[in-house]
Design an enzyme around this catalytic site. Structure first.
Site, PDB file in Angstrom:
ATOM      1  N   GLN A 204     -17.260  -5.182   1.139  1.00  0.00           N
ATOM      2  CA  GLN A 204     -16.187  -5.431   0.178  1.00  0.00           C
ATOM      3  C   GLN A 204     -16.184  -4.321  -0.849  1.00  0.00           C
ATOM      4  O   GLN A 204     -17.233  -3.860  -1.292  1.00  0.00           O
ATOM      5  CB  GLN A 204     -16.378  -6.780  -0.515  1.00  0.00           C
ATOM      6  CG  GLN A 204     -15.299  -7.104  -1.531  1.00  0.00           C
ATOM      7  CD  GLN A 204     -15.415  -8.532  -2.057  1.00  0.00           C
ATOM      8  OE1 GLN A 204     -16.249  -9.290  -1.609  1.00  0.00           O
ATOM      9  NE2 GLN A 204     -14.567  -8.874  -3.000  1.00  0.00           N
ATOM     10  N   GLY A 205     -14.965  -3.854  -1.179  1.00  0.00           N
ATOM     11  CA  GLY A 205     -14.805  -2.833  -2.200  1.00  0.00           C
ATOM     12  C   GLY A 205     -13.744  -3.230  -3.194  1.00  0.00           C
ATOM     13  O   GLY A 205     -13.234  -4.363  -3.177  1.00  0.00           O
TER      14      GLY A 205
ATOM     15  N   ASP B  48     -12.810  10.491  -3.111  1.00  0.00           N
ATOM     16  CA  ASP B  48     -13.985   9.609  -3.143  1.00  0.00           C
ATOM     17  C   ASP B  48     -14.948   9.985  -2.014  1.00  0.00           C
ATOM     18  O   ASP B  48     -15.417   9.139  -1.260  1.00  0.00           O
ATOM     19  CB  ASP B  48     -13.565   8.147  -3.025  1.00  0.00           C
ATOM     20  CG  ASP B  48     -14.598   7.198  -3.635  1.00  0.00           C
ATOM     21  OD1 ASP B  48     -15.472   7.681  -4.382  1.00  0.00           O
ATOM     22  OD2 ASP B  48     -14.539   5.989  -3.366  1.00  0.00           O
TER      23      ASP B  48
ATOM     24  N   LYS C  83      -9.496  -4.101   7.432  1.00  0.00           N
ATOM     25  CA  LYS C  83      -9.574  -4.044   5.966  1.00  0.00           C
ATOM     26  C   LYS C  83      -8.368  -4.750   5.376  1.00  0.00           C
ATOM     27  O   LYS C  83      -7.234  -4.307   5.538  1.00  0.00           O
ATOM     28  CB  LYS C  83      -9.615  -2.602   5.489  1.00  0.00           C
ATOM     29  CG  LYS C  83      -9.766  -2.476   3.967  1.00  0.00           C
ATOM     30  CD  LYS C  83      -9.926  -1.029   3.551  1.00  0.00           C
ATOM     31  CE  LYS C  83     -10.123  -0.901   2.041  1.00  0.00           C
ATOM     32  NZ  LYS C  83     -10.319   0.487   1.616  1.00  0.00           N
TER      33      LYS C  83
END
Length: 608
Positions: A307-308, A424, A327
């Site tokens: 989980q993000g 990122d 996702k």
């Protein structure tokens, strides 16, 4: 994507006609309605679920029950059934659903309602209700529906003189204000009369007109339905005026409807374009899935992988037994254009070192991506295992992974129609397949830009602390560009070399905490051993090459960093061909003559 519904179109049309009503007679735009065989419902009343808001006066909303009774709901949830409506006298006949109106009396607040008791032949008074265990013969206002065996409820008016003896064995219940006395003795199904003063449409109704709401939320009288007997000798004048004004309104109405038609058609065309794009997209491999498909693929989201900030990832399996990662995105609002753009971009990425988009879901507020499943998970799992004391990957494999990551980033910069800036790059977002081939993943912070422009406008900092280039925080170091990725890649390389996070490193169990990139630069600059675990011949050269490339990449100023194309060439070449980079930690090379860490840099917002 929303369409103009029929009700919305009618509401807009009615508003348009009502504004024009100031210039002449208004066209009827709110047809009569009713609940089954109940009374006709027209202005000032309206049915909430069937008629636009402009068809009724505030506070006159009605609804239909499952049994088609016409329901009026007063403030504080007081509910009454409407039996009849006299629009001329402005009186409604209502009944209580439980045949005990007094039970709701304590909740009634007529000051917050447009209705009051009809009192033309009734005297209104305040009452106090008492529950008595013995009959009170001298009290006539009894409330049978509230009584129970052995007890009776009495209503005593406020003006009546009573003694304490009269209330022996009685308990006070509550007060009710401004009630007619007939309320207390009504039988089952009895009628209660209420009246209203605003809107004041009674006179208009008596003259044969129709009361309507104007644009300023006040009522007006439309005499277009006036009876013929009242027209008299002015018939020709009325017809002429009506024809002139009516023609104007018809033209204006036609223009309004024409506008609505074209606005509606434009919305449908936009939706059709999206659907066409998604349909044509099938040829580009990614498949469009429904939300029900995702539930089936993931076995009701049973196996959660992680989980993000932008969503949850679940393991799934396609019908062909192909494992995938699903996702589910969070906070999916808006018109979907950004999602479509991201799907269109990611779906066209076909590179060995970028995770492949297998499919997507765009159903209502449900948005999701379906990616290829990579069983070895992230690079972070291997380079940070046991704090670097037991490395799971050899140096040749680390070099291959570093080269693959660099080629993947270079492809994002140069190989796509638009330059894709990931923002990122870190070990957690580098996934490994069965053969440990690296694949860049998680484009939640990605930004698209033209390859013709090297500078990127940003309003907020993006990325993860420890990997964010200095210029992303402060333009004192330069503009944000694709060189910001070079910095992140350099920090990742140095973590691969050290087998640990770049910050808070405990060197040889000493208590001093040092910044690993600065420490490793000092070791190389002095020609000393890098003190990194070397097991086979040639590993030292690989470790040194990765270190030198990483130090070139983390130069503070973007202009001093190599491009990703040069980084790839450096990684493919020999370490002996690499020059030692300038010291990125030399205080004389930094703004304000002092060393700055990333947590000390002020965030400077930029205008798009």
């Amino acid at each position: 994507m929303k369409y103009f519904s029929l009700e919305t179109s009618v509401s807009v049309f009615c508003l348009f006609v009502l504004v024009l009503g100031e210039l002449g007679q208004a066209l009827p735009c709110c047809p009569k309605s009713s609940c089954g065989s109940g009374p006709d419902i027209r202005f000032p009343f309206r049915l909430k679920d069937r008629q636009p808001e402009l068809c009724g006066y505030p506070g006159f909303d009605l609804s239909c029950t499952e049994r088609n009774e016409t329901l009026l709901e007063l403030p504080d949830s007081v509910k009454l059934y409407i039996q009849d409506i006299d629009y001329v006298s402005q009186i409604i006949n209502v009944s209580d659903p439980d045949d005990c109106f007094v039970r709701q009396a304590s909740n009634i607040d007529f000051s917050a309602s447009p209705f009051i008791f009809e009192s033309s032949d009734q005297y209104l008074s305040d009452y106090t209700l008492f529950n008595c265990s013995s009959p009170k013969i001298d009290i006539h206002d009894k409330v049978p529906c509230l009584g129970v065996p052995g007890y009776e409820v009495n209503a005593i008016p406020g003006h009546q003189r009573i003694s304490d003896d009269d209330l022996t064995s009685c308990t006070k219940m509550y007060n009710i204000l401004s009630f007619p006395n007939y309320i207390f003795g009504i039988d089952s199904g009895s009628i209660i009369q209420l009246t209203w003063s605003k809107s004041a449409c009674g006179l208009c109704e008596a003259r044969g007109g129709t009361c309507e709401l104007k644009s300023d939320r006040t009522e007006s009288c439309n005499m277009s339905h006036q009876s013929r007997r009242n027209r008299g000798s002015s018939t020709k004048l009325i017809i002429a005026g009506a024809t002139s004004v009516g023609s104007f309104i018809l033209v204006a109405a036609f223009i309004a409807l024409y506008y609505l038609y074209h606005a509606d058609r434009k919305e449908k065309e936009n939706q059709a374009n999206i659907e066409k794009f998604l349909e044509e997209y099938k040829a580009l491999t990614p498949t469009r899935y429904s939300y029900a498909d995702l539930k089936r693929i993931t076995n009701q989201f049973k196996d959660k992988l992680g989980q993000g900030a932008y969503g949850e990832v679940f393991k799934g399996k396609l019908s062909s037994e192909i494992p995938v990662a699903v996702k589910i995105l969070n906070n999916c609002t808006g018109n979907g254009e950004e999602f479509i753009k991201e799907v269109g971009t990611l779906g066209r990425i076909h590179h060995l070192n970028v995770v492949r988009l297998v499919g997507f879901c765009a159903e209502g507020f449900h948005r999701a991506f379906v990616y290829e499943f990579l069983p070895n998970e992230s690079l972070e799992k291997f380079i940070f295992s046991n704090h670097g004391h037991h490395r799971s990957l050899d140096w040749e494999k680390l070099q291959d992974i570093a080269l693959g990551i660099a080629k993947g980033i270079e492809y994002l910069h140069q190989g796509c129609d638009q330059r894709i800036l990931h923002f990122d790059i870190k070990p957690y977002n580098i996934l490994l397949d069965d053969n440990f081939i690296p694949k860049i993943s998680d484009f939640g912070l990605a930004k698209l830009c033209s390859k013709d422009h090297s500078v990127v406008s940003m309003t907020t900092a993006r990325g993860t602390m420890g990997y964010i280039a200095p210029e992303v925080f402060s333009r004192n170091f330069g503009n944000v560009s694709y060189k910001s990725h070079v910095y992140s890649f350099g920090m990742l390389l140095l973590e691969m070399v050290g087998g640990r996070k770049n910050t808070h490193v405990n060197v040889e169990n000493n208590s001093d905490q040092v910044f690993f990139p600065e420490w490793i630069y000092d070791q190389l600059d002095r020609g000393e051993d890098m003190r990194i675990r070397i097991e086979e011949e040639g590993d030292a050269k690989i470790a040194k090459k990765l270190t030198i490339v990483g130090l070139w990449c983390i130069q503070w100023f973007p202009i001093d960093r190599p491009s990703l194309t040069m980084v790839v060439q450096m990684l493919e070449g020999e370490v002996d061909d690499l020059a030692m980079p300038p010291n990125p930690f030399n205080s004389t090379r930094m703004p304000a003559g002092r060393r700055l860490h990333q947590d000390q840099l002020p965030v400077i917002s930029e205008i798009e």
